[in-house]
Design a protein around this motif. Sequence first.
Motif, mmCIF file in Angstrom:
data_model
loop_
_atom_site.group_PDB
_atom_site.id
_atom_site.type_symbol
_atom_site.label_atom_id
_atom_site.label_comp_id
_atom_site.label_asym_id
_atom_site.label_seq_id
_atom_site.Cartn_x
_atom_site.Cartn_y
_atom_site.Cartn_z
ATOM 1 N N UNK A 101 55.655 78.404 1.559
ATOM 2 C CA UNK A 101 55.828 79.550 2.442
ATOM 3 C C UNK A 101 57.186 80.199 2.239
ATOM 4 N N UNK A 102 58.223 79.374 2.140
ATOM 5 C CA UNK A 102 59.575 79.905 1.940
ATOM 6 C C UNK A 102 59.665 80.636 0.608
ATOM 7 N N UNK A 103 59.057 80.090 -0.410
ATOM 8 C CA UNK A 103 59.088 80.720 -1.730
ATOM 9 C C UNK A 103 58.371 82.072 -1.708
ATOM 10 N N UNK A 104 57.226 82.137 -1.028
ATOM 11 C CA UNK A 104 56.496 83.386 -0.948
ATOM 12 C C UNK A 104 57.235 84.428 -0.097
ATOM 13 N N UNK A 105 57.901 83.974 0.976
ATOM 14 C CA UNK A 105 58.696 84.896 1.791
ATOM 15 C C UNK A 105 59.839 85.502 0.992
ATOM 16 N N UNK A 106 60.462 84.689 0.150
ATOM 17 C CA UNK A 106 61.547 85.186 -0.697
ATOM 18 C C UNK A 106 61.034 86.282 -1.619
ATOM 19 N N UNK A 107 59.845 86.095 -2.171
ATOM 20 C CA UNK A 107 59.268 87.098 -3.064
ATOM 21 C C UNK A 107 58.974 88.401 -2.323
ATOM 22 N N UNK A 108 58.410 88.283 -1.104
ATOM 23 C CA UNK A 108 58.120 89.478 -0.309
ATOM 24 C C UNK A 108 59.417 90.202 0.067
ATOM 25 N N UNK A 109 60.417 89.420 0.476
ATOM 26 C CA UNK A 109 61.704 90.022 0.868
ATOM 27 C C UNK A 109 62.413 90.650 -0.320
ATOM 28 N N UNK A 110 62.270 90.056 -1.499
ATOM 29 C CA UNK A 110 62.948 90.585 -2.684
ATOM 30 C C UNK A 110 62.484 91.997 -3.011
ATOM 31 N N UNK A 111 61.253 92.327 -2.645
ATOM 32 C CA UNK A 111 60.733 93.670 -2.909
ATOM 33 C C UNK A 111 61.050 94.625 -1.761
ATOM 34 N N UNK A 112 60.888 94.167 -0.520
ATOM 35 C CA UNK A 112 60.909 95.086 0.615
ATOM 36 C C UNK A 112 62.269 95.229 1.291
ATOM 37 N N UNK A 113 63.110 94.215 1.253
ATOM 38 C CA UNK A 113 64.443 94.357 1.855
ATOM 39 C C UNK A 113 65.265 95.423 1.127
ATOM 40 N N UNK A 114 65.333 95.428 -0.212
ATOM 41 C CA UNK A 114 66.049 96.530 -0.883
ATOM 42 C C UNK A 114 65.458 97.903 -0.557
ATOM 43 N N UNK A 115 64.123 97.978 -0.443
ATOM 44 C CA UNK A 115 63.495 99.250 -0.087
ATOM 45 C C UNK A 115 63.936 99.708 1.299
ATOM 46 N N UNK A 116 63.949 98.775 2.253
ATOM 47 C CA UNK A 116 64.373 99.085 3.617
ATOM 48 C C UNK A 116 65.838 99.519 3.654
ATOM 49 N N UNK A 117 66.706 98.790 2.951
ATOM 50 C CA UNK A 117 68.126 99.124 2.926
ATOM 51 C C UNK A 117 68.355 100.482 2.263
ATOM 52 N N UNK A 118 67.553 100.790 1.254
ATOM 53 C CA UNK A 118 67.687 102.081 0.587
ATOM 54 C C UNK A 118 67.438 103.222 1.567
ATOM 55 N N UNK A 119 66.409 103.080 2.421
ATOM 56 C CA UNK A 119 66.128 104.115 3.409
ATOM 57 C C UNK A 119 67.258 104.230 4.432
ATOM 58 N N UNK A 120 67.815 103.098 4.844
ATOM 59 C CA UNK A 120 68.907 103.136 5.817
ATOM 60 C C UNK A 120 70.088 103.929 5.281
ATOM 61 N N UNK A 121 70.529 103.617 4.078
ATOM 62 C CA UNK A 121 71.702 104.268 3.542
ATOM 63 C C UNK A 121 71.413 105.708 3.109
ATOM 64 N N UNK A 122 70.213 105.938 2.607
ATOM 65 C CA UNK A 122 69.851 107.300 2.185
ATOM 66 C C UNK A 122 69.885 108.265 3.373
ATOM 67 N N UNK A 123 69.369 107.814 4.515
ATOM 68 C CA UNK A 123 69.283 108.693 5.675
ATOM 69 C C UNK A 123 70.610 108.805 6.431
ATOM 70 N N UNK A 124 71.504 107.881 6.184
ATOM 71 C CA UNK A 124 72.764 107.903 6.947
ATOM 72 C C UNK A 124 73.873 108.661 6.237
ATOM 73 N N UNK A 125 73.819 108.727 4.906
ATOM 74 C CA UNK A 125 74.883 109.409 4.181
ATOM 75 C C UNK A 125 74.799 110.915 4.442
ATOM 76 N N UNK A 126 75.908 111.592 4.205
ATOM 77 C CA UNK A 126 75.937 113.040 4.429
ATOM 78 C C UNK A 126 74.988 113.749 3.477
ATOM 79 N N UNK A 127 74.312 114.766 3.995
ATOM 80 C CA UNK A 127 73.380 115.529 3.168
ATOM 81 C C UNK A 127 74.015 116.865 2.804
#
Length: 507
Positions: A481-507
């Motif tokens: 379970x831990x190994x599979x969670x790491x795989x899911x997080x490896x794809x989606x956490x960077x995607x989530x962080x990308x949206x956070x920083x993209x929307x917060x920086x000055x446009x």
Amino acid sequence: MKGHEKLTLLLCLIWTATILYGEMFSFYMPFLFSCSWPHLSSSSSSDSTMNGKGYAADYVKVAVIADPQIMDKTSLRLPSKSLALEFVQFYTDLFMRRAFFSSILPFKPEVILFLGDYFDGGPYLSDDEWQESLSRLKHMFGLNTEEIHSTVKVYHLPGNHDIGYATLQSHKPEVVRRYEKEFGSRNYQFMVGKVEFVAIDAQTVDANQEGSVASATWNFVSNVSSDRQLHPRVLLSHIPLYRRDWTDCVPHRGSPIINQVIVLSGHDHDQCTVTHESKGGPVTEHTLGTISWQQGNLYPSFMLLSARKTPLSDTSLPEEAVLTRLCFLPMQTHIYIWYIVLFVLTILSLLLWPTSGLSFCHHQFDDMVECVRKLINIYRDGTKEKNEDENYEYEMIWGADGSMHLVKKVLAQPVTRTNNIGPVERGNAVMRATAKKSVNQLTEVCLSMETNADSEVDPKKLPPRASKSKAKMVIQRFVRTFRMLILIAAVNVPLYMMFLFKDWIDK
């Protein structure tokens, strides 16, 4: 691909789709599907001049926003600069910034009206804290960008959380001065197309207050009322006009109680549309809900208002001068609740998913059918041998070398079977051998079925049955379970962080 690997891929795709919707596409929904300018769908504007694109061209497009009330140290009684306060501020500010740039600006408004309460504890903030909150406000709504300054006119209205009521203004005049230095006069009027907007500081006259502070607003209202009215008028008041308790606010109202408070307004954090009776006839008041998801309204909103550019014709109705439409933003609270539910479902799915995946039940059913079939064959074979033996008897004969032999002889009268269960003396040797054979075959079938259900390897190459401890199996499940969670997080956490920083920086 193994069953749990397929499950991991499926969960990864579900998380990706969820993040894409919750962090991006949901904020495009008002512009793409759920909202539009009211003059585009109004059937009453029959005399509107139509341009080549097929919509009425004689209206000014106005976006109306109420009660951002950005959070500060007075909001949740959290220490200033604490991690908890910074966390709450970031996600609250981020929602409103996304709402403004993804839900409101795509409509390309020509005018933006703010109906007050920009800050939460405005009168109680020091100058440095107030300036910091002001910088956040400008960043959220792009007030410091060239796009807003060059293409959009912005008008402001004071709220009670910005400058307080009359009593506080009398004791802390510096609060009013710093507001007016940044946002301009509190009582003024301006034209949008052929519609006159009148903005007042309603805090000073709330509950019919009197005094030097209130007199300025009363004098302004009196002068405007005495002017010759050449154009339709819209009153802008942060505090709604008086209405009785339990006044019907039409379906958009979320909270059940309407308290007495003092025609475009905010302050209430919830939507309300009510008609007032006046000497000049009925007047409709629209109270806007807050644009923030942290201010007690699960359905944040804004308004699209169309103000007529050309004078009304003789055949036009007065209502055609100003058209309004209430638009709702994503329900951020529900999005976060779904994140939590999906996380719990992900953990349970990975922990409890069968080792052999979706084919587990199919294999189990096939094995059970095979087991039943073999048991039936065993019973039939054993019954046949047993029935044959019941018609014979055995006689012991000693050979010359001293060995004993069993000689099978046909009975003179065949044995008749009954339903009575009792000891059978004849043919005991054969019966024991048959029973032993049946037990061995049954054991072989059950072991084969159990091994097929528990083993992860190819059924054709099954190893000998081995006993595994439950503790070891639990540990393996947690590691998987831990190994599979790491795989899911490896794809989606960077995607989530990308949206956070993209929307917060000055446009």
